[in-house]
Design an enzyme around this catalytic site. Structure first.
Site, PDB file in Angstrom:
ATOM      1  N   CYS A 270       1.259 -39.292  -0.667  1.00 29.68           N
ATOM      2  CA  CYS A 270       1.057 -37.870  -0.354  1.00 29.68           C
ATOM      3  C   CYS A 270      -0.397 -37.429  -0.465  1.00 29.68           C
ATOM      4  CB  CYS A 270       1.852 -36.989  -1.315  1.00 29.68           C
ATOM      5  SG  CYS A 270       3.623 -37.052  -1.159  1.00 29.68           S
TER       6      CYS A 270
ATOM      7  N   HIS B 287      11.258 -36.125   1.764  1.00 31.60           N
ATOM      8  CA  HIS B 287      10.642 -36.821   2.893  1.00 31.60           C
ATOM      9  C   HIS B 287      11.187 -38.245   3.002  1.00 31.60           C
ATOM     10  CE1 HIS B 287       6.933 -34.045   2.352  1.00 31.60           C
ATOM     11  NE2 HIS B 287       7.532 -33.708   3.485  1.00 31.60           N
TER      12      HIS B 287
END
Length: 276
Positions: free
Chosen positions: A261, A164
């Site tokens: 996250c 990511h």
């Protein structure tokens, strides 16, 4: 008010299935240790003044602890994402119920069937969005985010060799981007600097995994000196004006997880219902 002031956080407990079925596992996961680390993380969120909503573990979704990927919340509006990995798509169904019915937030859904978007690819600087075009997020997903939050500039950024965008960089304060000291991270930062509508300071740390931090309410959660001593030392030297909270997160890292996250941060004024 600062865009980094929040009142609530959504987190999710770790299921037993996380130990063997989470995506991208590298190394044996100690489930008891993972849960202890997550409990410490959640406690730190509470200590910085957040009302934490803990969702129950979902055995059908081993990656459910990584709640950031299934929704983006900004200015009191929630965008449900379309996770780029097939195993995670149904996580959005439960999050829709929580955001809409329990938290009573306006919820936007992505209509483009071709779009994929993970929250881990969305960097909000307080002034604009950058969306990583990665293994999990495509151009249509970036366009969907831009449509959901038209009040902010939104720029797609190509991400190479990282899961990511926020795997290698994150916000470490107003107008401060924390970035890892690797060729991949530096390349991504250069793309951001070229395309940015606003100017930012940068803080470089030697470890990519340590470049992912949670900045909220004048506090910063960062990876501990036990795990990344050189990066932790830089935080202590350069960011002493914030209250620093070191967190050990090795068992989340083994499944490509990082600090951002594991929570969705929200600013909301009305009292929330209790979620059991």
């Amino acid at each position: 008010m600062s865009p980094f002031r929040y009142t609530h956080a959504i987190v999710c407990r770790i299921p037993d299935s996380y130990k063997t079925n989470a995506q991208g596992i590298s190394g044996a996961i100690d489930l008891a240790k993972a849960r202890k680390q997550h409990e410490t993380y959640v406690a730190a969120l509470r200590e910085i003044g957040l009302d934490v909503i803990e969702l129950p573990a979902d055995e059908n979704h081993p990656d459910c602890v990584f709640v950031e990927d299934v929704a983006v919340v900004c200015n009191g509006t929630a965008l449900l994402t379309k996770p780029g990995h097939a195993s995670r798509k149904n996580e959005v169904e439960y999050m829709r119920t929580i955001l809409k019915n329990e938290l009573e937030l306006p919820v936007i859904e992505i209509s483009d069937a071709s779009a994929t978007l993970d929250g881990g690819d969305v960097l909000f600087t307080g002034k604009e969005f950058f969306v990583g075009l990665s293994q999990r997020t495509n151009q249509a997903g970036a366009c969907a985010l831009a449509s959901a939050f038209p009040e902010f500039p939104c720029t797609p950024i190509k991400v190479d060799n990282s899961l990511h965008l926020k795997t290698v960089l994150s916000m470490a304060g107003p107008d401060v981007i924390c970035v890892g000291n690797t060729p991949e991270a530096k390349g991504i930062l250069k793309r951001i600097e070229r395309e940015a509508t606003f100017r930012y300071q940068t803080l470089t740390v030697p470890d990519n995994n340590a470049a992912n931090v949670v900045f909220a309410n004048g506090f910063m959660l960062h990876r501990s000196g036990e795990e990344y001593p050189e990066s932790a030392k830089i935080f202590e030297e350069k960011l002493s004006h914030w209250t620093l909270k070191p967190v050990t997160f090795s068992e989340m890292e083994k499944a490509d997880g990082s600090l951002t996250c594991c929570s969705i941060l929200i600013r909301k004024t009305r009292h929330l219902k209790n979620i059991m």
